[in-house]
Scaffold this motif. Structure first.
Motif, PDB file in Angstrom:
ATOM      1  N   ASN A  81       1.076  15.032  -0.733  1.00 40.22           N
ATOM      2  CA  ASN A  81       1.180  13.290   0.078  1.00 40.22           C
ATOM      3  C   ASN A  81       2.746  13.682   0.080  1.00 40.22           C
ATOM      4  O   ASN A  81       2.398  12.286   0.088  1.00 40.22           O
ATOM      5  N   LYS A  99       3.061   8.961   3.115  1.00 43.84           N
ATOM      6  CA  LYS A  99       2.473  10.753   3.308  1.00 43.84           C
ATOM      7  C   LYS A  99       3.306  11.282   3.801  1.00 43.84           C
ATOM      8  O   LYS A  99       3.617  12.879   3.522  1.00 43.84           O
ATOM      9  N   ASP A 121       0.851  -1.097   0.301  1.00 43.64           N
ATOM     10  CA  ASP A 121       0.237   0.456  -0.296  1.00 43.64           C
ATOM     11  C   ASP A 121       0.721   1.173   0.282  1.00 43.64           C
ATOM     12  O   ASP A 121       1.389   1.354   0.460  1.00 43.64           O
ATOM     13  N   ARG A 122       0.684   1.972  -0.584  1.00 46.64           N
ATOM     14  CA  ARG A 122       1.674   3.568  -1.130  1.00 46.64           C
ATOM     15  C   ARG A 122       0.997   4.517  -0.681  1.00 46.64           C
ATOM     16  O   ARG A 122       1.876   5.409  -0.157  1.00 46.64           O
ATOM     17  N   ASN A 123       0.017   4.640  -0.168  1.00 45.99           N
ATOM     18  CA  ASN A 123      -1.291   5.381   0.452  1.00 45.99           C
ATOM     19  C   ASN A 123      -0.027   5.807   1.846  1.00 45.99           C
ATOM     20  O   ASN A 123      -0.571   6.324   2.784  1.00 45.99           O
ATOM     21  N   ILE A 183       3.387   7.013  -6.798  1.00 44.39           N
ATOM     22  CA  ILE A 183       2.105   7.766  -7.668  1.00 44.39           C
ATOM     23  C   ILE A 183       2.621   8.679  -8.139  1.00 44.39           C
ATOM     24  O   ILE A 183       1.762   7.354  -9.661  1.00 44.39           O
ATOM     25  N   TYR A 238       6.362   1.014  -6.730  1.00 41.14           N
ATOM     26  CA  TYR A 238       5.636   0.872  -4.851  1.00 41.14           C
ATOM     27  C   TYR A 238       6.671   0.464  -4.332  1.00 41.14           C
ATOM     28  O   TYR A 238       8.466   0.042  -4.500  1.00 41.14           O
ATOM     29  N   THR A 280       4.481   9.032  -0.924  1.00 36.36           N
ATOM     30  CA  THR A 280       2.933   9.132  -0.964  1.00 36.36           C
ATOM     31  C   THR A 280       2.981   9.531  -2.886  1.00 36.36           C
ATOM     32  O   THR A 280       3.128   8.448  -4.115  1.00 36.36           O
ATOM     33  N   GLY A 281       2.902  10.434  -2.661  1.00 38.94           N
ATOM     34  CA  GLY A 281       2.351  11.101  -4.136  1.00 38.94           C
ATOM     35  C   GLY A 281       3.528  11.176  -5.226  1.00 38.94           C
ATOM     36  O   GLY A 281       3.481  10.696  -6.369  1.00 38.94           O
TER      37      GLY A 281
END
Length: 247
Positions: A68, A59, A54-56, A75, A80, A71-72
């Motif tokens: 973010n 942040k 999970d990259r989120n 993305i 990953y 994470t930004g």
């Protein structure tokens, strides 16, 4: 000779209470343990995110110029953290405060091995590890003996450019491998229609775009026509060069 009389400082009860509260607060913060730090920054959340890909969760890791944080950046570059080679831990001597003197202090670190991810869920190493650290008593993450983390924090786009280049390299290697396999099938008297059918079977699968389908058909057609006299190895090299030039 006159004598100077020193008067004793007078503190009101309110002033004394304020001083006591400040001292108590400072002592409490200065005495932050590793476990308290881990709870404060949510280390369990980091570990779970790494495990799930999970990259989120990243942040709060600084990356200047990106919404973010890290994470930004991940993305934007479609990157990953490889779960098999990334980790988050805390220890008594894990955060670098002086790389030159190899001095470490108590804290936690987030170490991520960056990779691209295929539609089937497999990861391809980009050759880049980025590591952040945060010490007890500290409120911000630093680049933990990591040039890549420093690039992200400074916002100089070096990491973004490198990840974009690495992604292009991985993609072109994949197309080149496809060309080699198709050429091997051609030499084995397999019809082009067999490969076209396999390519159509990929349509609609996660991570597969219409552009991917079109280019795959182009490779199959080219291997059977323009590259008909080329060996699988030669076809692989030619398609790789075509891919790189188009990037």
């Amino acid at each position: 000779m006159s004598k100077t009389r020193l008067s004793k400082p007078v503190f009101s009860a309110k002033s004394l209470l304020t001083i006591m509260l400040i001292a108590a607060s400072s002592a409490s913060y200065a005495a932050e343990s590793i476990d308290q730090l881990a709870t404060r920054i949510g280390m369990d959340h980091f570990r779970e995110a790494i495990k799930k890909g999970d990259r989120n969760a990243f942040k709060m890791l600084p990356a200047k110029g990106y919404k973010n944080g890290l994470t930004g950046l991940l993305i934007k570059t479609n990157t990953y953290a490889n779960p098999d080679d990334s980790f988050a831990d805390c220890d008594t001597d894990t955060v670098f405060v002086s790389v030159k003197d190899h001095k470490t202090i108590p804290g936690c670190r987030i170490s991520l091995k960056l990779a691209s991810k295929d539609a089937d869920g497999s990861y391809h190493d980009s050759g880049i590890r980025i590591e952040y650290g945060i010490a007890t008593d500290s409120k911000k993450f630093i680049a933990n003996n990591s040039a890549w983390a420093q690039h992200a924090i400074s916002g100089d786009k070096v990491l973004e450019n490198e990840l974009t280049s690495a992604k292009s390299e991985t993609l072109c290697n994949s197309w080149a491998t496809m060309a080699r396999n198709i050429a091997a099938g051609r030499d084995n008297q397999d019809p082009q229609s067999m490969f076209d059918q396999q390519i159509e079977g990929l349509r609609g699968k996660p991570g597969i775009t219409e552009q991917n389908i079109v280019f795959a058909h182009y490779i199959a057609h080219t291997v059977y026509t323009d590259l008909a006299g080329k060996t699988p190895k030669e076809a692989e090299a030619i398609i790789y060069n075509v891919c790189r030039k188009s990037m």
